[in-house]
Motif scaffolding. Structure first.
Motif, mmCIF file in Angstrom:
data_model
loop_
_atom_site.group_PDB
_atom_site.id
_atom_site.type_symbol
_atom_site.label_atom_id
_atom_site.label_comp_id
_atom_site.label_asym_id
_atom_site.label_seq_id
_atom_site.Cartn_x
_atom_site.Cartn_y
_atom_site.Cartn_z
ATOM 1 N N ARG A 1 -36.706 43.639 26.572
ATOM 2 C CA ARG A 1 -37.654 43.119 27.550
ATOM 3 C C ARG A 1 -38.733 44.155 27.842
ATOM 4 O O ARG A 1 -39.912 43.827 27.952
ATOM 5 N N ALA A 2 -38.323 45.425 27.948
ATOM 6 C CA ALA A 2 -39.304 46.493 28.193
ATOM 7 C C ALA A 2 -40.296 46.572 27.028
ATOM 8 O O ALA A 2 -41.499 46.738 27.223
ATOM 9 N N ALA B 1 -41.179 44.107 25.001
ATOM 10 C CA ALA B 1 -42.050 42.929 25.037
ATOM 11 C C ALA B 1 -43.148 43.086 26.085
ATOM 12 O O ALA B 1 -44.286 42.669 25.873
ATOM 13 N N LYS B 2 -42.803 43.708 27.206
ATOM 14 C CA LYS B 2 -43.805 43.907 28.259
ATOM 15 C C LYS B 2 -44.992 44.697 27.736
ATOM 16 O O LYS B 2 -46.101 44.578 28.231
ATOM 17 N N PHE B 3 -44.733 45.553 26.739
ATOM 18 C CA PHE B 3 -45.811 46.383 26.224
ATOM 19 C C PHE B 3 -46.192 45.996 24.802
ATOM 20 O O PHE B 3 -46.744 46.792 24.050
ATOM 21 N N GLY B 4 -45.885 44.746 24.444
ATOM 22 C CA GLY B 4 -46.385 44.200 23.187
ATOM 23 C C GLY B 4 -45.727 44.774 21.943
ATOM 24 O O GLY B 4 -46.281 44.672 20.846
ATOM 25 N N GLY C 1 -36.931 36.674 28.879
ATOM 26 C CA GLY C 1 -38.126 36.222 28.164
ATOM 27 C C GLY C 1 -38.311 36.803 26.776
ATOM 28 O O GLY C 1 -39.133 36.310 26.010
ATOM 29 N N ALA C 2 -37.576 37.861 26.453
ATOM 30 C CA ALA C 2 -37.867 38.594 25.217
ATOM 31 C C ALA C 2 -36.814 38.349 24.142
ATOM 32 O O ALA C 2 -36.526 39.236 23.332
ATOM 33 N N ASN D 1 -32.297 56.632 31.807
ATOM 34 C CA ASN D 1 -31.423 55.745 31.054
ATOM 35 C C ASN D 1 -32.198 55.103 29.901
ATOM 36 O O ASN D 1 -33.412 55.268 29.774
ATOM 37 N N GLN E 1 -35.133 52.870 30.758
ATOM 38 C CA GLN E 1 -36.247 53.629 31.342
ATOM 39 C C GLN E 1 -37.013 54.389 30.257
ATOM 40 O O GLN E 1 -38.242 54.435 30.265
ATOM 41 N N LEU F 1 -39.010 51.945 28.353
ATOM 42 C CA LEU F 1 -40.133 51.474 29.169
ATOM 43 C C LEU F 1 -41.286 52.486 29.163
ATOM 44 O O LEU F 1 -42.446 52.125 28.971
ATOM 45 N N LEU F 2 -40.954 53.769 29.356
ATOM 46 C CA LEU F 2 -42.011 54.776 29.472
ATOM 47 C C LEU F 2 -42.709 55.030 28.132
ATOM 48 O O LEU F 2 -43.923 55.187 28.088
ATOM 49 N N TYR G 1 -44.823 51.994 27.520
ATOM 50 C CA TYR G 1 -45.977 52.029 28.427
ATOM 51 C C TYR G 1 -47.084 52.907 27.863
ATOM 52 O O TYR G 1 -48.252 52.503 27.799
ATOM 53 N N HIS H 1 -48.714 51.291 24.886
ATOM 54 C CA HIS H 1 -49.570 50.181 25.298
ATOM 55 C C HIS H 1 -50.872 50.697 25.913
ATOM 56 O O HIS H 1 -51.956 50.191 25.625
#
Lengths: 262, 262
Positions: A36-37, A39-42, A66-67, A159, A162, A165-166, A169, A172
């Motif tokens: 999911r993380a 997908a949030k950033f393509g 969603g991903a 984790n 995280q 995600l970073l 990010y 992206h």
């Protein structure tokens, strides 16, 4: 080695982001959250090396919400060596120093290196270790560089989700066209310089009429300050119209009070 | 309005980061995860407005794990207005446009604005809305600017802990002295230019002795390429010593083979 072909195809596409390789992930939930993380950033291409609880994983799918597409397209590998075999630049995420001689990149500098790899026709990937132990030294040794997220040394470890995600990010951001700062105006056009000046002239005219500028030598400074304030607010056309109305209303109130008094 | 005094004290400290204000958070777990994300990036001051499940929260404390201190020091407020009353710059995190005329900042530009506020003697805070609905329009209206994390438009919404993590990350980065890229050398000093050149001379000498440079005109190019490769690797002293050993061992092997043959 499922997915190798599709990754080769992606590598030729203009938008192929880095491959995120989850090495020996333990919980299906974390695979889903990582997806999911991404997908949030393509980011679309996940590879999974020897997931502890098997594959496919219902828990991964449901945590991805969603991903699902990222999870469904994830390629499964038996070894980290196989998972990175077709990559030209590999980064290993780790918070701990490993006593190896390796460049250490921040997410931002790693992103630049990965973008450069892509521009040179290569393909980059990022290794993320299992939840508690992280990547083994042998796995880190496979990488060209270490990717380390700067954190408060007292709370060094991120984790899995995280870290994903970073790094996602930063990737992206680098390709993102969002201006550093913009003004949300709800579809209203900004006022032109002329419109703001006309509004200011209206205001100053009424202030003159009200004998506001008692000390003449202060007038230019006060007008300048009002101008600065108005400009800083970057008003829309609509707001400038409202301000005209406000000034007129105040001026009219003064006149009618005068009339009442007189 | 517990905590207002301590926040005033912090505001005078040189390292006071922004205040993170969780507005009407629903789950204690999310408050704890947010606290942990803050601690990872050295942020200490959390304010909580009307948490749905009451306060204090055991679930928040246990989800915070290492970051209990942030949870224990969190100040509780009845209203968002009260929670931001002593701040000089307030940012509202939201993914949705609100049809208001407000500057929209990225985490990076918001960080610059917050650092500027601090440098000017002020204090900045960031509002994070409740898990599903996010901040109300009235709450967004309290802010000087909107803080929006650029994400893939198809997956627009970050959860509370993710938003806290990314804003905290950018804040930490701005004050972080980590070089963009460094070399982890496990405590070993890098080799000097002289040491690398001496190593190269050793190698080239042995290559000459082995009649490696058959075509003389290629010798300078090959040496240049070897030099570039060695420099790019940025070897440590220790590695240069190892390379001397490797070259000597290979040269010795050749000589003993010759001796055997001869």
């Amino acid at each position: 080695m499922a997915g190798t072909d599709s990754s080769r195809r992606d590598a030729n596409g203009p938008d192929a982001g880095p491959v995120f390789v989850l090495v020996r992930p333990q919980l299906g939930e974390n695979i889903g959250t990582a997806a999911r993380a991404m997908a949030k950033f393509g980011l679309a291409e996940m590879r999974i090396v020897a997931p502890r609880d098997g594959w496919p994983s219902d828990r991964a799918r449901s945590a991805a919400s969603g991903a699902d597409r990222v999870v469904d397209a994830a390629a499964l590998y038996d070894s980290t060596e196989d998972a990175v075999a077709d990559l030209t630049l590999v980064l290993a995420t780790t918070a701990r120093p490993r006593g190896m001689v390796k460049p250490v990149e921040t997410p931002a500098s790693a992103t630049r290196a990965m973008a450069a790899a892509r521009a040179g026709g290569g393909r980059a990937g990022v290794l993320f270790g299992p939840e508690r132990p992280g990547l083994s030294n042998d796995e880190v040794a496979l990488a060209d560089a270490i990717l380390s997220v700067p954190v408060n040394p007292a709370f060094a470890s991120l984790n899995l989700a995280q870290a994903v995600l970073l790094v996602g990010y930063e990737w992206h951001l680098a390709g993102d066209a969002t201006p550093a700062e913009s003004l949300e105006v709800g579809g209203q056009p900004p006022a032109t310089q002329d419109e703001v000046e006309a509004m200011l002239a209206h205001l100053v005219g009424e202030l003159d009429a009200a004998d506001y500028f008692r000390a003449d030598h202060m007038r230019p400074t006060i007008v300048q300050n009002l101008r600065a304030l108005l400009r800083r607010a970057r008003p829309t056309e609509q707001e400038v119209r409202s301000l005209h109305g406000v000034v007129s209303a105040l001026a009219l109130g003064r006149q009618s009070r005068r009339r009442t008094r007189g």
